[in-house]
Motif scaffolding. Structure first.
Motif, PDB file in Angstrom:
ATOM      1  N   SER A 134       0.828  -1.213   0.000  1.00  0.00           N
ATOM      2  CA  SER A 134       0.000   0.000   0.000  1.00  0.00           C
ATOM      3  C   SER A 134       0.861   1.262   0.000  1.00  0.00           C
ATOM      4  N   THR A 135       2.066   1.170   0.534  1.00  0.00           N
ATOM      5  CA  THR A 135       3.037   2.271   0.512  1.00  0.00           C
ATOM      6  C   THR A 135       4.402   1.644   0.277  1.00  0.00           C
ATOM      7  N   GLU A 136       5.421   2.463   0.097  1.00  0.00           N
ATOM      8  CA  GLU A 136       6.769   1.904  -0.017  1.00  0.00           C
ATOM      9  C   GLU A 136       7.344   1.573   1.354  1.00  0.00           C
ATOM     10  N   VAL A 137       6.569   1.767   2.396  1.00  0.00           N
ATOM     11  CA  VAL A 137       6.989   1.468   3.759  1.00  0.00           C
ATOM     12  C   VAL A 137       6.769  -0.019   4.036  1.00  0.00           C
ATOM     13  N   PHE A 138       7.792  -0.668   4.574  1.00  0.00           N
ATOM     14  CA  PHE A 138       7.692  -2.078   4.934  1.00  0.00           C
ATOM     15  C   PHE A 138       6.788  -2.206   6.157  1.00  0.00           C
ATOM     16  N   ILE A 139       5.898  -3.183   6.154  1.00  0.00           N
ATOM     17  CA  ILE A 139       5.003  -3.423   7.287  1.00  0.00           C
ATOM     18  C   ILE A 139       5.682  -4.445   8.201  1.00  0.00           C
ATOM     19  N   HIS A 140       5.998  -4.029   9.426  1.00  0.00           N
ATOM     20  CA  HIS A 140       6.711  -4.885  10.373  1.00  0.00           C
ATOM     21  C   HIS A 140       5.734  -5.619  11.285  1.00  0.00           C
ATOM     22  N   PRO A 141       6.073  -6.847  11.675  1.00  0.00           N
ATOM     23  CA  PRO A 141       5.244  -7.528  12.674  1.00  0.00           C
ATOM     24  C   PRO A 141       5.367  -6.807  14.018  1.00  0.00           C
ATOM     25  N   MET A 142       4.291  -6.794  14.757  1.00  0.00           N
ATOM     26  CA  MET A 142       4.300  -6.165  16.077  1.00  0.00           C
ATOM     27  C   MET A 142       5.263  -6.931  16.983  1.00  0.00           C
ATOM     28  N   PRO A 143       6.179  -6.232  17.651  1.00  0.00           N
ATOM     29  CA  PRO A 143       7.084  -6.939  18.569  1.00  0.00           C
ATOM     30  C   PRO A 143       6.318  -7.472  19.773  1.00  0.00           C
ATOM     31  N   SER A 151      15.283 -11.668  16.767  1.00  0.00           N
ATOM     32  CA  SER A 151      14.227 -10.779  16.279  1.00  0.00           C
ATOM     33  C   SER A 151      14.287  -9.428  16.984  1.00  0.00           C
ATOM     34  N   ARG A 152      14.640  -9.434  18.269  1.00  0.00           N
ATOM     35  CA  ARG A 152      14.813  -8.162  19.006  1.00  0.00           C
ATOM     36  C   ARG A 152      15.982  -7.370  18.425  1.00  0.00           C
ATOM     37  N   ASP A 153      17.068  -8.065  18.107  1.00  0.00           N
ATOM     38  CA  ASP A 153      18.224  -7.400  17.493  1.00  0.00           C
ATOM     39  C   ASP A 153      17.852  -6.834  16.124  1.00  0.00           C
ATOM     40  N   ASP A 154      17.095  -7.607  15.358  1.00  0.00           N
ATOM     41  CA  ASP A 154      16.648  -7.140  14.038  1.00  0.00           C
ATOM     42  C   ASP A 154      15.761  -5.907  14.179  1.00  0.00           C
ATOM     43  N   LEU A 155      14.878  -5.922  15.171  1.00  0.00           N
ATOM     44  CA  LEU A 155      13.999  -4.776  15.419  1.00  0.00           C
ATOM     45  C   LEU A 155      14.830  -3.535  15.740  1.00  0.00           C
ATOM     46  N   ASP A 156      15.853  -3.705  16.565  1.00  0.00           N
ATOM     47  CA  ASP A 156      16.706  -2.579  16.925  1.00  0.00           C
ATOM     48  C   ASP A 156      17.412  -2.018  15.686  1.00  0.00           C
ATOM     49  N   SER A 157      17.867  -2.886  14.796  1.00  0.00           N
ATOM     50  CA  SER A 157      18.523  -2.439  13.562  1.00  0.00           C
ATOM     51  C   SER A 157      17.565  -1.680  12.659  1.00  0.00           C
ATOM     52  N   VAL A 158      16.367  -2.190  12.507  1.00  0.00           N
ATOM     53  CA  VAL A 158      15.351  -1.521  11.687  1.00  0.00           C
ATOM     54  C   VAL A 158      15.018  -0.158  12.295  1.00  0.00           C
ATOM     55  N   PHE A 159      14.910  -0.129  13.607  1.00  0.00           N
ATOM     56  CA  PHE A 159      14.603   1.119  14.307  1.00  0.00           C
ATOM     57  C   PHE A 159      15.719   2.136  14.112  1.00  0.00           C
TER      58      PHE A 159
END
Length: 173
Positions: A134-143, A151-159
């Protein structure tokens, strides 16, 4: 004398805390912790700011003073066995989960303002801004509190990547 560093304001679209269940509250707190860690200021209607005007006008006013946005797509309504596209050739029944409609309004305003946007959704939330593509923004799963360390490390990198865009917007680099 201690100098207090100013935090960069980011608008967060999420239901009010009293409308979240305990698992959702824990997820929101995980995001809030990241916002604080990276020296950002969580701005939300009814949390950090209270309307002096009509809510949509107040959201517009708030977003003008922010340098990024986060959309938290928590399930707020569940439909089981509902009709989809009634009367059309593609009619059918479905079980669906919906976020607060404010997520869609606020995401549209943030997107049209050209602000860096980060979108999270619970697994069953679909529709509008939460549809992939719907946008060029990636939709992330809710942590969640139960997510693996990787997955927490990946979330921190994305953030961190999103925070860099927020800082670029704020400082005008």
């Amino acid at each position: 004398m201690q100098i207090r560093r100013m935090r960069i304001p980011v608008f967060v679209s999420a239901p009010s805390p009293e409308n979240l269940n305990p698992v959702q509250t824990a997820s929101a707190e995980m995001i809030h912790t990241l916002v604080r860690r990276y020296k950002l200021e969580w701005r939300a209607l009814g949390r950090s700011d209270y309307p002096n005007d009509l809510p949509l006008k107040e959201v517009l006013r708030m977003i003008r003073h922010c340098s990024g946005g986060i959309i938290l797509g928590f399930e707020q309504f569940r439909m089981t066995g509902g009709q989809v596209r009634p009367g059309s050739p593609r009619a059918g029944t479905a079980d669906m989960s919906f976020p607060t409609p404010w997520n869609h309004l606020e995401a549209g305003i943030l997107y049209s303002a050209g602000l860096p946007l980060m979108i999270f959704r619970e697994p069953d939330v679909r529709g509008g801004v939460f549809d992939v593509g719907s946008t060029e923004v990636f939709i992330h799963p809710m942590p969640t509190e139960t997510m693996p360390k990787q997955s927490r490390d990946d979330l921190d990198s994305v953030f961190q990547n999103w925070v860099a865009k927020v800082r670029t917007h704020y400082y005008g680099d």
